[in-house]
Design a protein around this motif. Sequence first.
Motif, PDB file in Angstrom:
ATOM      1  N   GLU A 114       0.835  -1.206   0.000  1.00 48.61           N
ATOM      2  CA  GLU A 114       0.000   0.000   0.000  1.00 48.61           C
ATOM      3  C   GLU A 114       0.866   1.252   0.000  1.00 48.61           C
ATOM      4  O   GLU A 114       0.567   2.233  -0.688  1.00 48.61           O
ATOM      5  CB  GLU A 114      -0.929  -0.005   1.212  1.00 48.61           C
ATOM      6  CG  GLU A 114      -1.951   1.132   1.203  1.00 48.61           C
ATOM      7  CD  GLU A 114      -3.000   0.982   2.282  1.00 48.61           C
ATOM      8  OE1 GLU A 114      -4.035   1.675   2.201  1.00 48.61           O
ATOM      9  OE2 GLU A 114      -2.794   0.168   3.223  1.00 48.61           O
ATOM     10  N   THR A 161      -4.816  -0.658  -2.282  1.00 47.89           N
ATOM     11  CA  THR A 161      -5.501   0.238  -1.360  1.00 47.89           C
ATOM     12  C   THR A 161      -6.510  -0.564  -0.564  1.00 47.89           C
ATOM     13  O   THR A 161      -7.166  -1.467  -1.102  1.00 47.89           O
ATOM     14  CB  THR A 161      -6.210   1.381  -2.119  1.00 47.89           C
ATOM     15  OG1 THR A 161      -6.805   2.277  -1.180  1.00 47.89           O
ATOM     16  CG2 THR A 161      -7.285   0.859  -3.052  1.00 47.89           C
ATOM     17  N   ARG A 187      -9.893  -0.389   1.886  1.00 50.71           N
ATOM     18  CA  ARG A 187     -11.008   0.460   2.302  1.00 50.71           C
ATOM     19  C   ARG A 187     -12.051  -0.383   3.038  1.00 50.71           C
ATOM     20  O   ARG A 187     -12.298  -1.531   2.648  1.00 50.71           O
ATOM     21  CB  ARG A 187     -11.655   1.136   1.087  1.00 50.71           C
ATOM     22  CG  ARG A 187     -10.736   2.102   0.360  1.00 50.71           C
ATOM     23  CD  ARG A 187     -11.443   2.712  -0.825  1.00 50.71           C
ATOM     24  NE  ARG A 187     -10.583   3.619  -1.565  1.00 50.71           N
ATOM     25  CZ  ARG A 187     -10.933   4.238  -2.698  1.00 50.71           C
ATOM     26  NH1 ARG A 187     -12.140   4.014  -3.210  1.00 50.71           N
ATOM     27  NH2 ARG A 187     -10.097   5.047  -3.288  1.00 50.71           N
ATOM     28  N   PRO A 188     -12.681   0.204   4.060  1.00 54.06           N
ATOM     29  CA  PRO A 188     -13.734  -0.517   4.783  1.00 54.06           C
ATOM     30  C   PRO A 188     -14.873  -0.917   3.842  1.00 54.06           C
ATOM     31  O   PRO A 188     -15.252  -0.145   2.953  1.00 54.06           O
ATOM     32  CB  PRO A 188     -14.206   0.511   5.820  1.00 54.06           C
ATOM     33  CG  PRO A 188     -13.037   1.437   5.990  1.00 54.06           C
ATOM     34  CD  PRO A 188     -12.407   1.524   4.634  1.00 54.06           C
ATOM     35  N   ASN A 189     -15.370  -2.100   4.033  1.00 54.68           N
ATOM     36  CA  ASN A 189     -16.495  -2.629   3.254  1.00 54.68           C
ATOM     37  C   ASN A 189     -16.171  -2.849   1.777  1.00 54.68           C
ATOM     38  O   ASN A 189     -17.042  -3.215   0.995  1.00 54.68           O
ATOM     39  CB  ASN A 189     -17.722  -1.704   3.352  1.00 54.68           C
ATOM     40  CG  ASN A 189     -18.173  -1.495   4.787  1.00 54.68           C
ATOM     41  OD1 ASN A 189     -18.163  -2.431   5.588  1.00 54.68           O
ATOM     42  ND2 ASN A 189     -18.545  -0.261   5.118  1.00 54.68           N
ATOM     43  N   VAL A 190     -14.946  -2.597   1.382  1.00 56.56           N
ATOM     44  CA  VAL A 190     -14.520  -2.802  -0.009  1.00 56.56           C
ATOM     45  C   VAL A 190     -13.416  -3.849  -0.076  1.00 56.56           C
ATOM     46  O   VAL A 190     -13.360  -4.664  -0.993  1.00 56.56           O
ATOM     47  CB  VAL A 190     -14.045  -1.485  -0.656  1.00 56.56           C
ATOM     48  CG1 VAL A 190     -13.492  -1.740  -2.056  1.00 56.56           C
ATOM     49  CG2 VAL A 190     -15.188  -0.478  -0.710  1.00 56.56           C
ATOM     50  N   THR A 235      -9.186  -4.992   0.127  1.00 55.98           N
ATOM     51  CA  THR A 235      -7.908  -4.567  -0.444  1.00 55.98           C
ATOM     52  C   THR A 235      -7.910  -4.862  -1.938  1.00 55.98           C
ATOM     53  O   THR A 235      -8.061  -6.022  -2.342  1.00 55.98           O
ATOM     54  CB  THR A 235      -6.738  -5.304   0.232  1.00 55.98           C
ATOM     55  OG1 THR A 235      -6.754  -5.018   1.635  1.00 55.98           O
ATOM     56  CG2 THR A 235      -5.404  -4.860  -0.353  1.00 55.98           C
ATOM     57  N   ARG A 248      -4.469  -1.200  -7.263  1.00 56.02           N
ATOM     58  CA  ARG A 248      -4.674   0.128  -7.839  1.00 56.02           C
ATOM     59  C   ARG A 248      -4.178   0.145  -9.286  1.00 56.02           C
ATOM     60  O   ARG A 248      -3.313  -0.660  -9.671  1.00 56.02           O
ATOM     61  CB  ARG A 248      -3.927   1.182  -7.017  1.00 56.02           C
ATOM     62  CG  ARG A 248      -4.379   1.270  -5.582  1.00 56.02           C
ATOM     63  CD  ARG A 248      -3.577   2.257  -4.781  1.00 56.02           C
ATOM     64  NE  ARG A 248      -3.835   3.636  -5.210  1.00 56.02           N
ATOM     65  CZ  ARG A 248      -3.254   4.683  -4.658  1.00 56.02           C
ATOM     66  NH1 ARG A 248      -2.351   4.510  -3.686  1.00 56.02           N
ATOM     67  NH2 ARG A 248      -3.542   5.901  -5.074  1.00 56.02           N
TER      68      ARG A 248
END
Length: 283
Positions: A98, A104, A106-109, A111, A114
């Motif tokens: 990262e 990247t 993100r919460p609820n998404v 890793t 990119r």
Amino acid sequence: MSIPTHMTGTLAPVDSLPASPSPVANTLAAAAGGMADSYLSLRAGTQARGLHGQLVQQLGRMIVAGELGADRPLVPEEIGRRFEVSRTVVRESLRVLEAKGMVTARPNVGTRIRPVPEWNLLDPDVIEWRAAGVAGLDQCRELAELRCAFEPLAAQLAAGRLSDGAAARLSELAVLLKQAAANGDQPGYAKADGEFHALLVAECPNRMVEHLARVVTGAAESAGMRRRSCGPMTDGGAAAHQRLADEVAAGDGAAAASVMRAMLATQLEEPAPAYGLPGQRGQ
């Protein structure tokens, strides 16, 4: 794609992708003093941290090759099972990637990988992973183009500012290049050429230019970019180095930059196979 392990908690090497600097890096170290050592020290973090470092290297190469995370998030638990390492090792490795801009979280998404333009493309590991993969030719072309951008500037800024010792050594190296060309001594020519350019960059008063040169030159050599600094060994090439040394000593920055630019342009005129890498156009 399954990566075998020799034993629980020990990652197996990927045979087709070298994990350590190539022998070319040692040649650069002999020719350019501390430049290669400084570059290699930038990579030491992921080379010398056991399972953590090995997993970073493995995942980085797989991401560059498009073998991981192309269509769905990276799941730490799956990575841990696949490589037989702890969740802590996986988390630390993903944090390193990262920081390199490659993933990247993100919460609820989860890793995710990119896009390539968002990666830290000057990170030494990223440079080496790209050079060893399908983007090898593109990576080496980009490195050569970068040299065309900053080395003429380095020559311009160094003009008239060299110490007496550096100016004398630059002239000596130009003579050695002429002798090597006359004798057909390719190793001697390459060694003198590498030291010539490393010395000129080191004498540049702009430390950011020097740092960029250290990363680009060291990465190119370590990644196996089997190229001479300024094109093939010729009497004309040796004479150009002498003109460059003379212009720098005389303090003519514009002329020095012009000579350097013409010398480096020969790299970009060479056919793709001259890069000495198996990669195709890609990321």
